[in-house]
Design a protein around this motif. Structure first.
Motif, short mmCIF file in Angstrom:
data_model
loop_
_atom_site.label_atom_id
_atom_site.label_comp_id
_atom_site.label_asym_id
_atom_site.label_seq_id
_atom_site.Cartn_x
_atom_site.Cartn_y
_atom_site.Cartn_z
N THR A 417 0.84 -1.20 0.00
CA THR A 417 0.00 0.00 0.00
C THR A 417 0.87 1.24 0.00
N GLU A 418 0.39 2.28 -0.67
CA GLU A 418 1.13 3.53 -0.72
C GLU A 418 0.88 4.29 0.58
N THR A 419 1.92 4.52 1.32
CA THR A 419 1.79 5.21 2.59
C THR A 419 3.12 5.84 2.94
N LEU A 420 3.09 6.79 3.85
CA LEU A 420 4.32 7.40 4.31
C LEU A 420 5.16 6.37 5.06
N ASP A 421 6.46 6.38 4.83
CA ASP A 421 7.30 5.49 5.62
C ASP A 421 7.53 6.11 7.00
N ASP A 422 8.08 5.30 7.90
CA ASP A 422 8.24 5.75 9.29
C ASP A 422 9.10 7.00 9.39
N ARG A 423 10.18 7.06 8.59
CA ARG A 423 11.09 8.19 8.65
C ARG A 423 10.38 9.48 8.23
N SER A 424 9.56 9.39 7.19
CA SER A 424 8.83 10.57 6.72
C SER A 424 7.83 11.06 7.77
N ILE A 425 7.19 10.10 8.45
CA ILE A 425 6.24 10.48 9.50
C ILE A 425 6.95 11.21 10.63
N GLU A 426 8.11 10.69 11.04
CA GLU A 426 8.86 11.33 12.12
C GLU A 426 9.31 12.73 11.73
N ILE A 427 9.69 12.93 10.47
CA ILE A 427 10.10 14.25 10.00
C ILE A 427 8.94 15.23 10.05
N LEU A 428 7.76 14.79 9.61
CA LEU A 428 6.59 15.66 9.64
C LEU A 428 6.20 16.01 11.09
N ILE A 429 6.29 15.02 11.97
CA ILE A 429 5.97 15.30 13.38
C ILE A 429 6.95 16.31 13.96
N ALA A 430 8.24 16.18 13.61
CA ALA A 430 9.24 17.15 14.09
C ALA A 430 8.93 18.54 13.56
N GLU A 431 8.50 18.65 12.30
CA GLU A 431 8.15 19.95 11.72
C GLU A 431 6.92 20.53 12.42
N ARG A 432 5.97 19.67 12.73
CA ARG A 432 4.78 20.13 13.45
C ARG A 432 5.14 20.65 14.84
#
Length: 470
Positions: A417-432
């Motif tokens: 399935t097309e989804t954000l990988d874990d690293r991308s999620i962590e980066i977005l959370i850090a930006e938030r």
């Protein structure tokens, strides 16, 4: 320790005593030996095939808590008419089918959290032993070679065993009807069963005193159990559907020569249905483990199998897997909330051990785990949280669940399935988090909404922001 199991042979729950203990050894010096019938590798394993794997995996984990040495053997049937049929239908070689299917079976069972058995013999590796056993059965008068045009067939002489049927408890007519084979004119008795049969050039075959041929299905387990566990061992397991004729015939082959007692105890898991009916491809409820793993995490499938007592019939449903997934999320959420608090005494708690020692009562063990989870959620002191976290993880360990960090559980998504990988999620959370610190709430809300659209749920707490896939 008082381990009680339901013995199919005696039709009642009994106190387990290993053969070593029976011979006078202490439990601390005893070796428990168990044989469980494995798959016929001609196609993907369906969920009914997976039930005994998971059941006896938990039972092995329990035995290893109670005894210093346990040997668990599970076979692979790689010579069978179903395999021959699959080769003819697909045009693939028998070797390719069995090798590929065995590899997939191993991967699928590993995804369900099943430990590897100590030995996993393949039938084709023990043909010599099957021929030798057949010769002994003929010499002892318990088997015979068919005459005339049927020459090359060797059959077990059922009337030569006065107590044949003692495991299945079937009468004479039921034994004949339950054998599920057509009467053959070369049989001395309708209940007689095949030990060896001839092979044509296009089928697998081995040279034998009766010509080129291949073994009957029942022969392999008698030979391989003795090879790896001895003529007398402790437990023989499998699905209820194997009681007759397979396990009945194993007993006949293995006990009619000499003084062998074969297996002391017999354990069988109950039948499995799917979505309220017998599994059938035409009904759309034929579930292979391989296909289910494309839709659900293996741990949830495992828990769905353990929520019903192993001897009871199980109605396996996708709704049940989803409910099991929610239960696991509750366990993992409790573990995640206590964060880095180190767990103490990660042994299975006494209340869980007591119910598992009572004929492997996994539903009761899971009920205790929910009680522990509630206590963990309500705990206030660090010591209580540490103790309860250890109890929950210890209980999960013996059931083969909660074996991964919470972040990994909550990051699961269907393969491909097309989804954000874990690293991308962590980066977005850090930006938030940076946007929140700058009081740029519009931007922080945008990132939260972006993650929510990807099925990522955020939870803000004193320890920071955690996430899980919905």
């Amino acid at each position: 320790m008082t381990l009680r199991i339901h013995d199919t042979l005696r039709r009642k729950k009994v106190t387990f005593e290993s053969r070593d203990e029976e011979a006078g050894k202490s439990r601390q010096d005893s070796h428990v030996r168990m044989y469980v019938c494995g798959p016929t590798v001609y196609d993907y394993a369906h969920i009914g095939n997976a039930r005994p794997v998971v059941v006896f995996d938990v039972f092995t984990r329990l035995l290893r808590r109670l005894y210093p040495k346990v040997t668990y053997v599970r076979n692979i049937t790689d010579v069978d008419d179903k395999i021959n049929k699959a080769a003819k239908e697909t045009g693939q070689s028998i070797g390719d089918i069995t090798a590929r299917t065995t590899k997939i079976f191993h991967a699928d069972m590993a995804a369900l959290g099943a430990l590897e058995p100590d030995h996993e013999p393949c039938a084709t590796e023990h043909i010599d032993g099957m021929i030798a056993l057949t010769e002994k059965l003929i010499e002892s008068g318990h088997a015979y070679e068919a005459p005339g045009e049927a020459k090359g067939h060797v059959l077990f002489d059922v009337p030569s065993m006065p107590d044949y049927g003692r495991l299945s408890k079937l009468n004479r007519d039921e034994l004949i009807a339950g054998a599920r084979v057509d009467p053959a004119p070369y049989k001395k008795d309708p209940a007689d069963f095949i030990l060896w049969k001839p092979s044509t050039d296009d089928l697998p075959g081995w040279d034998s005193p009766w010509g080129r041929g291949r073994p009957g299905w029942h022969l392999e387990c008698s030979v391989m159990s003795e090879k790896f566990l001895g003529a007398e061992f402790d437990i023989h397991g499998g699905g209820q559907d194997l009681i007759f004729p397979h396990h009945e015939n194993e007993i006949a082959q293995s006990t009619c020569i000499g003084d062998s007692g074969f297996a002391k105890y017999w354990m069988h898991n109950g039948y499995l249905m799917a979505e309220g009916e017998k599994m059938s491809k035409s009904l759309g409820n034929f579930y292979t483990v391989h296909d289910l793993l494309d839709e659900f995490p293996g741990e949830a499938i495992r828990l769905a199998l353990l929520k019903t007592h192993y001897r009871q019939p199980l109605d396996f449903t996708k709704k049940g897997i989803r409910e099991a997934k929610q239960e696991l999320s509750r366990f993992y959420t409790a573990i995640r909330i206590v964060g880095d608090i180190e767990a103490t005494n990660m042994e299975p708690p006494e209340e869980v051990m007591i119910v598992l020692e009572d004929d492997l009562n996994t539903p009761a063990a899971l009920a205790h785990m929910h009680d522990i989870t509630s206590d963990l959620n309500n705990a206030s002191s660090g010591d209580d949280k540490s103790r309860l976290k250890g109890k929950l993880l210890g209980a999960g360990q013996i059931l083969g669940i909660l074996q991964q960090p919470p972040w990994k559980w909550f990051s699961w998504h269907p393969p491909g399935t097309e989804t954000l990988d874990d690293r991308s999620i962590e980066i977005l959370i850090a930006e938030r988090n940076k946007a929140r610190q700058r009081k740029e709430f519009t931007e922080s809300d945008r990132i939260r909404d972006q993650l929510a659209a990807e099925g990522i749920q955020l939870e803000d707490g004193p320890g920071g922001t955690t996430w899980k896939r919905g």
